[in-house]
Scaffold this active site. Structure first.
Site, mmCIF file in Angstrom:
data_model
loop_
_atom_site.group_PDB
_atom_site.id
_atom_site.type_symbol
_atom_site.label_atom_id
_atom_site.label_comp_id
_atom_site.label_asym_id
_atom_site.label_seq_id
_atom_site.Cartn_x
_atom_site.Cartn_y
_atom_site.Cartn_z
ATOM 1 N N GLY A 11 0.807 -1.207 0.000
ATOM 2 C CA GLY A 11 0.000 0.000 0.000
ATOM 3 C C GLY A 11 0.840 1.256 0.000
ATOM 4 O O GLY A 11 2.080 1.220 0.033
ATOM 5 N N ALA A 84 -5.369 -3.491 5.885
ATOM 6 C CA ALA A 84 -6.782 -3.325 6.240
ATOM 7 C C ALA A 84 -7.596 -3.095 4.980
ATOM 8 O O ALA A 84 -7.056 -2.739 3.925
ATOM 9 C CB ALA A 84 -6.967 -2.141 7.189
ATOM 10 N N SER A 127 -7.312 5.193 12.673
ATOM 11 C CA SER A 127 -7.789 6.221 11.755
ATOM 12 C C SER A 127 -8.603 7.290 12.461
ATOM 13 O O SER A 127 -9.272 7.030 13.469
ATOM 14 C CB SER A 127 -8.649 5.553 10.668
ATOM 15 O OG SER A 127 -9.373 6.499 9.929
ATOM 16 N N GLU A 129 -11.225 8.231 11.411
ATOM 17 C CA GLU A 129 -12.620 7.810 11.261
ATOM 18 C C GLU A 129 -13.193 7.302 12.580
ATOM 19 O O GLU A 129 -14.404 7.203 12.736
ATOM 20 C CB GLU A 129 -12.739 6.729 10.189
ATOM 21 C CG GLU A 129 -12.535 7.235 8.772
ATOM 22 C CD GLU A 129 -13.697 8.078 8.265
ATOM 23 O OE1 GLU A 129 -14.851 7.789 8.650
ATOM 24 O OE2 GLU A 129 -13.453 9.021 7.490
ATOM 25 N N TYR A 151 -15.948 1.024 8.770
ATOM 26 C CA TYR A 151 -14.486 1.098 8.808
ATOM 27 C C TYR A 151 -14.016 1.708 10.123
ATOM 28 O O TYR A 151 -13.110 1.181 10.789
ATOM 29 C CB TYR A 151 -13.974 1.924 7.633
ATOM 30 C CG TYR A 151 -12.501 2.234 7.691
ATOM 31 C CD1 TYR A 151 -11.547 1.247 7.469
ATOM 32 C CD2 TYR A 151 -12.058 3.525 7.987
ATOM 33 C CE1 TYR A 151 -10.192 1.529 7.535
ATOM 34 C CE2 TYR A 151 -10.704 3.818 8.055
ATOM 35 C CZ TYR A 151 -9.781 2.825 7.826
ATOM 36 O OH TYR A 151 -8.432 3.105 7.901
#
Length: 328
Positions: A11, A84, A127, A129, A151
């Site tokens: 990633g 993830a 995160s 989030e 998520y």
């Protein structure tokens, strides 16, 4: 020579982190899915330039046995768990897969390290989030988490699990609460890369519009290269702890559009089409991070500005698309 294990090495963050660790003299190992090895040109392009300097292991984050065996073989000194399902919009479409993959994968990594490499220092990528519909802005390490996406929920569960391994089992286990960070290596499904690619395509005559959802959504954006430095710094401290990593600045998708198109001498308003289907559920909050603790304790601060980030992404896509299209 210290040994590092990176999950999610293919990633954006994984590739920059691998470069950083190699530059610091580490022996670097990475875990990839077998499907990546079957199509390396498509799935491993971010690390192809490192393939002769790193060791790749095939495993699934959904298989405890495969992760356990790799940890037992390597016995790493540091582990960076980045793997993830990280596309937030997709998590609304398949919440079961997102939560199962993200939570179980984190649990498997922590358990394998506890059993086979208990002295290993482990970093878990969480995160912003997790803050979701936060009651305060900016958000720091003391802000109450109120995730509003599958998520975000999966990352919060992993955060608590990581903290539990630190407090109950005495492992050096930390979480980085990272706000949005981008780069030319960002996946094309993410809005920032979608914008930089569209600006380049329209400039080169390869497209005539860009279709987006809520262009007034706001985020705290930084550069991935800056953020992987923070990951490394977290594992170099005497005492393990969790940190917010952020730029501390808020910009809208519209801001990103404007700068990207201005970079190629265009006005985005002439090419933008709004599609309500692209709106994300529960998009009513502003996420902005307070990285004061990281500045004080880690000595970390971002170096790349928002304008520099956008320009770098657009320049990369211009160069890439010009080569592909045979343009000069």
């Amino acid at each position: 020579m210290r040994k590092a294990l990176i999950t999610g090495i293919t990633g954006q963050d994984g590739s920059y982190l691998a470069e950083l660790l190699l530059a610091r003299g580490y022996e670097v190992h990475g875990i990839v899915r077998r499907v990546n090895l079957e199509d390396p040109a498509l799935r491993m392009w971010r690390i192809v330039h490192l393939e002769d300097r790193i060791t790749i292991h095939s495993a699934s984050m959904e298989s405890y046995a495969s992760i356990f065996n790799i940890v037992a073989e390597i016995k790493p000194d540091e582990c960076y768990h980045l793997a993830a399902q990280s596309y937030v919009s997709y998590s609304f479409e398949d919440e079961f897969s997102t939560i199962n993959t993200n939570l179980n994968g984190t649990h498997y990594v922590l358990s394998a390290l506890k059993r086979q490499a208990p002295g290993c220092r482990v970093y878990f990528a969480t995160s912003s989030e997790m803050f979701g519909n936060a009651r305060e802005t900016p958000q720091n390490e003391e802000t109450v988490f109120r995730p509003r996406s599958p998520y975000g929920i999966s990352k919060l569960a992993g955060f608590e699990l990581t903290r539990n391994y630190r407090e109950v089992y005495g492992m050096y286990a930390v979480s980085g609460i990272l706000f949005n960070h981008e780069s030319p290596r960002r996946g094309r499904e993410f809005v920032t890369r979608k914008i930089s690619t569209a600006a380049a395509k329209i400039k080169l005559g390869l497209a005539d519009k860009i279709v987006l959802g809520n262009v007034d959504a706001k985020r705290d954006w930084g550069h991935s290269k800056d953020y992987v430095i923070a990951m490394w710094l977290m594992l170099q401290q005497d005492i393990p702890d969790d940190y917010v990593i952020a730029s501390g600045e808020v910009h809208s998708v519209r801001d990103f559009l404007e700068i990207a198109f201005e970079h190629v001498g265009l006005n985005y308003e002439n090419f933008l089409e709004i599609n309500d289907d692209f709106y994300r559920p529960s998009e009513k909050f502003v996420l902005c991070g307070d990285a004061g603790k990281a500045r004080r304790q880690l000595g970390w601060q971002p170096k790349v500005s928002f304008e520099q980030l956008v320009g770098e992404m657009v320049d990369h896509d211009l160069k890439s698309l010009s080569t592909t299209a045979g343009c000069k």
